[in-house]
Scaffold this active site. Structure first.
Site, PDB file in Angstrom:
ATOM      1  N   MET A   1       0.823  -1.208   0.000  1.00  0.00           N
ATOM      2  CA  MET A   1       0.000   0.000   0.000  1.00  0.00           C
ATOM      3  C   MET A   1       0.862   1.264   0.000  1.00  0.00           C
ATOM      4  O   MET A   1       0.818   2.076   0.934  1.00  0.00           O
ATOM      5  CB  MET A   1      -0.954  -0.013   1.216  1.00  0.00           C
ATOM      6  CG  MET A   1      -1.834  -1.254   1.286  1.00  0.00           C
ATOM      7  SD  MET A   1      -2.774  -1.556  -0.214  1.00  0.00           S
ATOM      8  CE  MET A   1      -4.028  -0.304  -0.056  1.00  0.00           C
TER       9      MET A   1
ATOM     10  N   ASN B   1       1.641  -6.272 -10.086  1.00  0.00           N
ATOM     11  CA  ASN B   1       0.790  -5.869  -8.962  1.00  0.00           C
ATOM     12  C   ASN B   1      -0.523  -6.634  -9.010  1.00  0.00           C
ATOM     13  O   ASN B   1      -1.064  -6.902 -10.079  1.00  0.00           O
ATOM     14  CB  ASN B   1       0.500  -4.366  -9.067  1.00  0.00           C
ATOM     15  CG  ASN B   1      -0.406  -3.857  -7.961  1.00  0.00           C
ATOM     16  OD1 ASN B   1      -0.179  -4.130  -6.782  1.00  0.00           O
ATOM     17  ND2 ASN B   1      -1.457  -3.136  -8.322  1.00  0.00           N
TER      18      ASN B   1
ATOM     19  N   HIS C   1      -4.423  -6.389  -8.063  1.00  0.00           N
ATOM     20  CA  HIS C   1      -5.418  -5.355  -7.763  1.00  0.00           C
ATOM     21  C   HIS C   1      -6.811  -5.980  -7.773  1.00  0.00           C
ATOM     22  O   HIS C   1      -7.155  -6.688  -8.723  1.00  0.00           O
ATOM     23  CB  HIS C   1      -5.324  -4.231  -8.799  1.00  0.00           C
ATOM     24  CG  HIS C   1      -6.243  -3.079  -8.497  1.00  0.00           C
ATOM     25  ND1 HIS C   1      -6.185  -2.369  -7.321  1.00  0.00           N
ATOM     26  CD2 HIS C   1      -7.257  -2.536  -9.214  1.00  0.00           C
ATOM     27  CE1 HIS C   1      -7.114  -1.428  -7.326  1.00  0.00           C
ATOM     28  NE2 HIS C   1      -7.781  -1.511  -8.464  1.00  0.00           N
TER      29      HIS C   1
HETATM   30  C1  GRF Z   1      -5.544  -7.651  -1.445  1.00  0.00           C
HETATM   31  O1  GRF Z   1      -6.938  -7.589  -1.533  1.00  0.00           O
HETATM   32  C2  GRF Z   1      -4.906  -6.910  -2.570  1.00  0.00           C
HETATM   33  O2  GRF Z   1      -5.563  -7.048  -3.787  1.00  0.00           O
HETATM   34  C3  GRF Z   1      -4.998  -5.502  -2.079  1.00  0.00           C
HETATM   35  O3  GRF Z   1      -4.660  -5.598  -0.709  1.00  0.00           O
HETATM   36  C4  GRF Z   1      -5.062  -6.868  -0.231  1.00  0.00           C
HETATM   37  C5  GRF Z   1      -3.861  -7.515   0.429  1.00  0.00           C
HETATM   38  O4  GRF Z   1      -4.197  -8.635   1.178  1.00  0.00           O
HETATM   39  N1  GRF Z   1      -4.208  -4.594  -2.848  1.00  0.00           N
HETATM   40  P1  GRF Z   1      -3.070  -9.544   1.841  1.00  0.00           P
HETATM   41  O5  GRF Z   1      -2.149  -8.633   2.649  1.00  0.00           O
HETATM   42  O6  GRF Z   1      -2.334 -10.260   0.753  1.00  0.00           O
HETATM   43  O7  GRF Z   1      -3.812 -10.491   2.729  1.00  0.00           O
END
Ligand code: GRF
Length: 204
Positions: A97, A114, A116
């Site tokens: 993030m 990435n 998404h």
């Molecule tokens: C996922 O839904 C991804 O697509 C988004 O953040 C979330 C990450 O989940 N960008 P995790 O940390 O892999 O459990």
């Protein structure tokens, strides 16, 4: 020949776990995760990495800001650290993030992908699942999806590698939709990693 994968996370790391499991089951082809990077000290994904004996590296933007440095400094130094310590074949943003500036992206052009939780061209940026759910409740959409794509400086743009539609189902709570999306993410991400490593897909 073994191909080195560096995974960048910020949170729970359930997608990192899907990659760890896939590697154990021989489903990443020649790919092996050599480093997990987090920009959050408390990310649970760091525990997942440690349990799998994968080295971890933590660097926070706050440390940089507190030292009077910029976001570009952070991105450039992180890129340098990853390149010099790993010489990676692939960098996977799995719930990372932090928007990466060209100081990072340009260094690894064609080597960063990435995950998404939305379809190409839809719901760019943060809170994509919440926004999809609100639009569904407002009668503005009947499906959403998941994609893995190459990373370019524009957020959540870049050539898609794999996508999958996910229907929004009447009676779903936000949590139901989130759960369904996460199940698909955990399937699609390892497949995309293998595809990129084996097919030498190009970013263009
Ligand atoms: C996922 O839904 C991804 O697509 C988004 O953040 C979330 C990450 O989940 N960008 P995790 O940390 O892999 O459990």
């Amino acid at each position: 020949m073994t191909k080195k994968i560096v995974v960048l996370i910020s949170g729970s790391g359930s997608n990192l776990q899907a990659l760890i499991d896939a590697e154990r089951q021989g489903e990443l082809g020649s790919g092996t995760i050599t480093l997990v990077v987090s920009n959050k000290k408390s990310a649970y994904g760091l525990t997942r990495a440690a349990e799998a004996s994968i080295p971890t590296y933590i660097r926070t933007l706050k440390e940089y800001k507190d030292a009077g440095k910029t976001r570009e400094d952070f991105d450039r130094d992180l890129a340098e650290y990853i390149e010099e310590s790993q010489h990676p074949d692939l960098i996977v943003l799995a719930g990372w993030m932090h928007i990466l500036s060209p100081a990072f992206v340009d260094r690894f052009r064609g080597k960063i992908i990435n995950l998404h939780p939305a379809l190409p061209g839809e719901l760019d940026g943060a809170h994509a699942i919440d926004r999809a759910y609100s639009e569904f409740k407002a009668g503005e959409r009947t499906k959403t999806g998941v994609m893995v794509h190459f990373v370019i400086p524009e957020v959540d743009k870049g050539k898609p590698i794999l996508t999958q539609d996910i229907p929004c189902v009447e009676g779903d709570s936000l949590e139901d939709l989130e759960n369904r999306i996460h199940v698909v993410e955990h399937e699609i991400l390892p497949k995309a990693v293998k595809l990129v490593l084996e097919d030498n897909l190009s970013v263009a």
